[in-house]
Design a protein around this motif. Sequence first.
Motif, PDB file in Angstrom:
ATOM      1  N   MET A   1       0.846  -1.190   0.000  1.00  0.00           N
ATOM      2  CA  MET A   1       0.000   0.000   0.000  1.00  0.00           C
ATOM      3  C   MET A   1       0.885   1.245   0.000  1.00  0.00           C
ATOM      4  O   MET A   1       1.848   1.318   0.757  1.00  0.00           O
ATOM      5  CB  MET A   1      -0.909  -0.002   1.234  1.00  0.00           C
ATOM      6  CG  MET A   1      -1.900   1.145   1.267  1.00  0.00           C
ATOM      7  SD  MET A   1      -2.993   1.077   2.704  1.00  0.00           S
ATOM      8  CE  MET A   1      -3.953  -0.366   2.322  1.00  0.00           C
ATOM      9  N   LYS A   2       0.542   2.203  -0.845  1.00  0.00           N
ATOM     10  CA  LYS A   2       1.327   3.420  -0.957  1.00  0.00           C
ATOM     11  C   LYS A   2       1.178   4.274   0.288  1.00  0.00           C
ATOM     12  O   LYS A   2       0.085   4.416   0.836  1.00  0.00           O
ATOM     13  CB  LYS A   2       0.865   4.207  -2.193  1.00  0.00           C
ATOM     14  CG  LYS A   2       1.746   5.385  -2.544  1.00  0.00           C
ATOM     15  CD  LYS A   2       1.251   6.047  -3.821  1.00  0.00           C
ATOM     16  CE  LYS A   2       2.098   7.251  -4.198  1.00  0.00           C
ATOM     17  NZ  LYS A   2       1.598   7.908  -5.420  1.00  0.00           N
ATOM     18  N   LYS A   3       2.287   4.853   0.755  1.00  0.00           N
ATOM     19  CA  LYS A   3       2.263   5.695   1.946  1.00  0.00           C
ATOM     20  C   LYS A   3       1.422   6.951   1.693  1.00  0.00           C
ATOM     21  O   LYS A   3       1.392   7.481   0.589  1.00  0.00           O
ATOM     22  CB  LYS A   3       3.683   6.103   2.344  1.00  0.00           C
ATOM     23  CG  LYS A   3       4.571   4.934   2.756  1.00  0.00           C
ATOM     24  CD  LYS A   3       4.117   4.325   4.075  1.00  0.00           C
ATOM     25  CE  LYS A   3       5.060   3.215   4.521  1.00  0.00           C
ATOM     26  NZ  LYS A   3       4.636   2.607   5.794  1.00  0.00           N
ATOM     27  N   ALA A   4       0.754   7.404   2.735  1.00  0.00           N
ATOM     28  CA  ALA A   4      -0.122   8.565   2.629  1.00  0.00           C
ATOM     29  C   ALA A   4       0.676   9.848   2.494  1.00  0.00           C
ATOM     30  O   ALA A   4       1.743  10.004   3.105  1.00  0.00           O
ATOM     31  CB  ALA A   4      -1.035   8.633   3.844  1.00  0.00           C
ATOM     32  N   THR A   5       0.149  10.777   1.686  1.00  0.00           N
ATOM     33  CA  THR A   5       0.713  12.122   1.656  1.00  0.00           C
ATOM     34  C   THR A   5       0.245  12.872   2.892  1.00  0.00           C
ATOM     35  O   THR A   5      -0.584  12.382   3.667  1.00  0.00           O
ATOM     36  CB  THR A   5       0.258  12.872   0.390  1.00  0.00           C
ATOM     37  OG1 THR A   5      -1.183  13.049   0.453  1.00  0.00           O
ATOM     38  CG2 THR A   5       0.597  12.079  -0.867  1.00  0.00           C
TER      39      THR A   5
ATOM     40  N   PHE B   1     -10.239   5.806  -0.018  1.00  0.00           N
ATOM     41  CA  PHE B   1     -11.260   4.794  -0.275  1.00  0.00           C
ATOM     42  C   PHE B   1     -10.591   3.432  -0.399  1.00  0.00           C
ATOM     43  O   PHE B   1      -9.688   3.251  -1.207  1.00  0.00           O
ATOM     44  CB  PHE B   1     -12.008   5.122  -1.576  1.00  0.00           C
ATOM     45  CG  PHE B   1     -13.394   4.579  -1.651  1.00  0.00           C
ATOM     46  CD1 PHE B   1     -14.498   5.398  -1.447  1.00  0.00           C
ATOM     47  CD2 PHE B   1     -13.622   3.242  -1.956  1.00  0.00           C
ATOM     48  CE1 PHE B   1     -15.793   4.908  -1.533  1.00  0.00           C
ATOM     49  CE2 PHE B   1     -14.913   2.738  -2.047  1.00  0.00           C
ATOM     50  CZ  PHE B   1     -15.997   3.582  -1.830  1.00  0.00           C
ATOM     51  N   MET B   2     -11.039   2.492   0.417  1.00  0.00           N
ATOM     52  CA  MET B   2     -10.468   1.141   0.385  1.00  0.00           C
ATOM     53  C   MET B   2     -11.594   0.139   0.197  1.00  0.00           C
ATOM     54  O   MET B   2     -12.664   0.276   0.799  1.00  0.00           O
ATOM     55  CB  MET B   2      -9.719   0.859   1.688  1.00  0.00           C
ATOM     56  CG  MET B   2      -9.113  -0.528   1.797  1.00  0.00           C
ATOM     57  SD  MET B   2      -8.211  -0.731   3.369  1.00  0.00           S
ATOM     58  CE  MET B   2      -7.670  -2.427   3.236  1.00  0.00           C
ATOM     59  N   VAL B   3     -11.360  -0.868  -0.643  1.00  0.00           N
ATOM     60  CA  VAL B   3     -12.339  -1.922  -0.890  1.00  0.00           C
ATOM     61  C   VAL B   3     -11.716  -3.266  -0.539  1.00  0.00           C
ATOM     62  O   VAL B   3     -10.586  -3.551  -0.930  1.00  0.00           O
ATOM     63  CB  VAL B   3     -12.807  -1.921  -2.357  1.00  0.00           C
ATOM     64  CG1 VAL B   3     -13.693  -3.126  -2.633  1.00  0.00           C
ATOM     65  CG2 VAL B   3     -13.558  -0.638  -2.678  1.00  0.00           C
ATOM     66  N   ILE B   4     -12.458  -4.080   0.213  1.00  0.00           N
ATOM     67  CA  ILE B   4     -12.029  -5.442   0.520  1.00  0.00           C
ATOM     68  C   ILE B   4     -13.020  -6.373  -0.172  1.00  0.00           C
ATOM     69  O   ILE B   4     -14.188  -6.436   0.204  1.00  0.00           O
ATOM     70  CB  ILE B   4     -12.015  -5.709   2.036  1.00  0.00           C
ATOM     71  CG1 ILE B   4     -11.099  -4.699   2.753  1.00  0.00           C
ATOM     72  CG2 ILE B   4     -11.561  -7.130   2.333  1.00  0.00           C
ATOM     73  CD1 ILE B   4     -11.158  -4.779   4.254  1.00  0.00           C
TER      74      ILE B   4
ATOM     75  N   ASN C   1      -9.065   9.102  -3.179  1.00  0.00           N
ATOM     76  CA  ASN C   1      -7.771   8.439  -3.281  1.00  0.00           C
ATOM     77  C   ASN C   1      -7.994   6.944  -3.069  1.00  0.00           C
ATOM     78  O   ASN C   1      -8.060   6.466  -1.940  1.00  0.00           O
ATOM     79  CB  ASN C   1      -6.805   8.982  -2.209  1.00  0.00           C
ATOM     80  CG  ASN C   1      -5.543   8.147  -2.096  1.00  0.00           C
ATOM     81  OD1 ASN C   1      -4.990   7.698  -3.097  1.00  0.00           O
ATOM     82  ND2 ASN C   1      -5.090   7.918  -0.865  1.00  0.00           N
ATOM     83  N   PRO C   2      -8.147   6.146  -4.152  1.00  0.00           N
ATOM     84  CA  PRO C   2      -8.354   4.692  -3.987  1.00  0.00           C
ATOM     85  C   PRO C   2      -7.053   4.036  -3.513  1.00  0.00           C
ATOM     86  O   PRO C   2      -6.009   4.221  -4.133  1.00  0.00           O
ATOM     87  CB  PRO C   2      -8.738   4.221  -5.389  1.00  0.00           C
ATOM     88  CG  PRO C   2      -8.994   5.466  -6.187  1.00  0.00           C
ATOM     89  CD  PRO C   2      -8.180   6.536  -5.561  1.00  0.00           C
ATOM     90  N   LEU C   3      -7.130   3.290  -2.427  1.00  0.00           N
ATOM     91  CA  LEU C   3      -5.936   2.684  -1.854  1.00  0.00           C
ATOM     92  C   LEU C   3      -5.603   1.383  -2.566  1.00  0.00           C
ATOM     93  O   LEU C   3      -6.483   0.567  -2.835  1.00  0.00           O
ATOM     94  CB  LEU C   3      -6.145   2.422  -0.357  1.00  0.00           C
ATOM     95  CG  LEU C   3      -6.464   3.667   0.484  1.00  0.00           C
ATOM     96  CD1 LEU C   3      -6.589   3.292   1.951  1.00  0.00           C
ATOM     97  CD2 LEU C   3      -5.396   4.732   0.310  1.00  0.00           C
ATOM     98  N   ARG C   4      -4.346   1.193  -2.864  1.00  0.00           N
ATOM     99  CA  ARG C   4      -3.887  -0.033  -3.508  1.00  0.00           C
ATOM    100  C   ARG C   4      -3.360  -0.986  -2.452  1.00  0.00           C
ATOM    101  O   ARG C   4      -2.840  -0.556  -1.449  1.00  0.00           O
ATOM    102  CB  ARG C   4      -2.787   0.292  -4.524  1.00  0.00           C
ATOM    103  CG  ARG C   4      -3.281   1.184  -5.645  1.00  0.00           C
ATOM    104  CD  ARG C   4      -2.133   1.435  -6.638  1.00  0.00           C
ATOM    105  NE  ARG C   4      -2.548   2.339  -7.667  1.00  0.00           N
ATOM    106  CZ  ARG C   4      -3.257   1.988  -8.744  1.00  0.00           C
ATOM    107  NH1 ARG C   4      -3.619   0.740  -8.891  1.00  0.00           N
ATOM    108  NH2 ARG C   4      -3.600   2.862  -9.648  1.00  0.00           N
ATOM    109  N   PRO C   5      -3.474  -2.316  -2.690  1.00  0.00           N
ATOM    110  CA  PRO C   5      -4.114  -2.927  -3.862  1.00  0.00           C
ATOM    111  C   PRO C   5      -5.609  -2.685  -3.885  1.00  0.00           C
ATOM    112  O   PRO C   5      -6.225  -2.501  -2.840  1.00  0.00           O
ATOM    113  CB  PRO C   5      -3.807  -4.412  -3.693  1.00  0.00           C
ATOM    114  CG  PRO C   5      -3.615  -4.591  -2.238  1.00  0.00           C
ATOM    115  CD  PRO C   5      -2.988  -3.329  -1.744  1.00  0.00           C
TER     116      PRO C   5
END
Length: 618
Positions: free
Chosen positions: A1-5, A98-101, A120-124
């Motif tokens: 997961m990319k670090k938050a700004t 925004f995160m989806v599981i 900001n959709p969170l990866r993955p």
Amino acid sequence: MKKATQEQAKALTLVFWDIIKCPVPDGCDPRVILPSIKRLLENNGYCGPLTVTAIGKLADVPIDILRALYSSGIHLTIGPLGSSDITGLIEIDETANFMVISDQKACPGLFKTLQSFGYNPLRPFPYHSLDSLIKEDSGVLEEETGESASWYCLVCRHDPPALGFNNFITHLSNADHKLRLTTTRNTMRRPPADLSRVHVSAYLIERNLMRLKQGPILTDLKTAKSEGETLVYWDIKLCPVPHDCDASLVGPRIKRFLKKEGFSGPLTIIAIGVLADVPTDILRALYSSGITFHIVPYGSADIPSLIFECCHRNGPLRNIMVISNDEYLTNQSDVLQTPFCNFKLLNSLQSFCLPDSVTLEEDDCSETGESPFWICSVCNFRNFPCQSFDSFTKHLFGIYHQRKLSDLLLMRSGHCLGAPLREPLEENLEAITSVYWDIKMRPVPPGCDPHRVGPCIKRFLENKGYSGPLTITAMGALEDVPYDILRGVHSSGIALDCIPYGFSISLERHIYEFMDWNPPPANVMVISDAKHSASDDVFGLQSKGYNIVEPPCDSHESFFLADSRALEACCETSEYLLGDLYCWVCCRHFDNLKNFTFHLACKRHQRKLLKWSQVEEE
């Protein structure tokens, strides 16, 4: 997961969890889910407010699990479609994460939609393994003391969300709720975003074939006809304003016609098309009478997706009328008559605009509805519609819009095949490459060992300098492909996707999914004939920063029948993971080839395939 700004770190994070596709793992205390998600986000710098919502057909989840989740602060949303219901819950918030599981292949197109809304959709995306999420949390989980949870029912549209777990259980077992849920399940299938008109009509046909238990819906549609909003989509290119008709009277005459037909609610008339080919004085007269403008590149071909978008918008049922003589719409009028709207198709504007003996009443000559506005799908000016006619003409004839329209029409015609492909950048050579292979149009040639197809493609890319991760997907109607071919191809690491419609349409869906998971730099290669390789989406990728890898210009036989001695060493030293097995006809994953091929031969699959083939023929 990319670090938050810095901005993202303090922003609200919304987590939507498809509890049916990703259930609580066996032996796991449901109360650790929320702390695990919270710690995962905090470890990546996301420290702002957090809301976690479990969504799905919650009657299928054990009550003790739901109670534990609710007590830990996880909100519960009853949604018949699971992950597909998430799109309808999006609200504009430019600073939210925004995160989806959910399942790996869930939510096609959602990533792109979220970005367009400013999220900001969170990866993955989606985060597909609840097991790994919990295992990543090695610390001691403290007891959560957050805000109380709430619950919401998308089936019954309870608004605002309700409180109290006992109230939730009571609602879940309520007879009216169960009836509405049954009706919704039989009538509602939500396809992915950004679909072509063939996509949309195919999904609508499949959904309408199951409209057997819709008594309550028909009653609602009768009410919608007399009181609900009416949207009129008018293809101004195919059905222009007659020469002897005052353009300012088109809106009032349509309004009068609808009143006579019993449609008495709010009215919005939308003239769609390229619009630059309509005289400005006619456009000004139409706009001044209250008619809205929607600039679309393909005219009537864009109408099915507009209808679909309207039908699935939250709110009461609507009425839709289309004015167009497009042959496709005429043939598909029964399909477009969905259980979510009253639908009417007229193939001429002439009947509205001929002089008649009846004088229009003062009310009829007023505006057709709210103040008109204009939006442009070519340039994606949709979220913030403009109202000034001068701004409309300035945009319509502006250089930026004309260039975007020209590019779209050029790609649509396939003329872009002659355009040279851009040379890959250095970062592309180490990036992921996804290969889409039309196994029907370009089958494994006679004399070629299907076990070597994967190594052939891999070696071809390595010779061009590509060293990043590689995925290969063979797509087609796999029912009549010999088993030994499928077995050999699959064993070389190639995924098998059985598709219900043509390769180019399926390619669109795979491309959207690839973009959701893989931002640039990333590479795409298509092995098919020239016509299918000219897909708008493939060549549109290049303008979005993706790299297109051109397959060999000579025959595919020479591509697959590569030097056997070189490939022997490649096959012996390489360990290939078995590719994914998926049936798009029945929307099912399979864990082994034997079950997959057995499914392709079963009667249930054959019946569904027959329905899809009938759609294509029409």
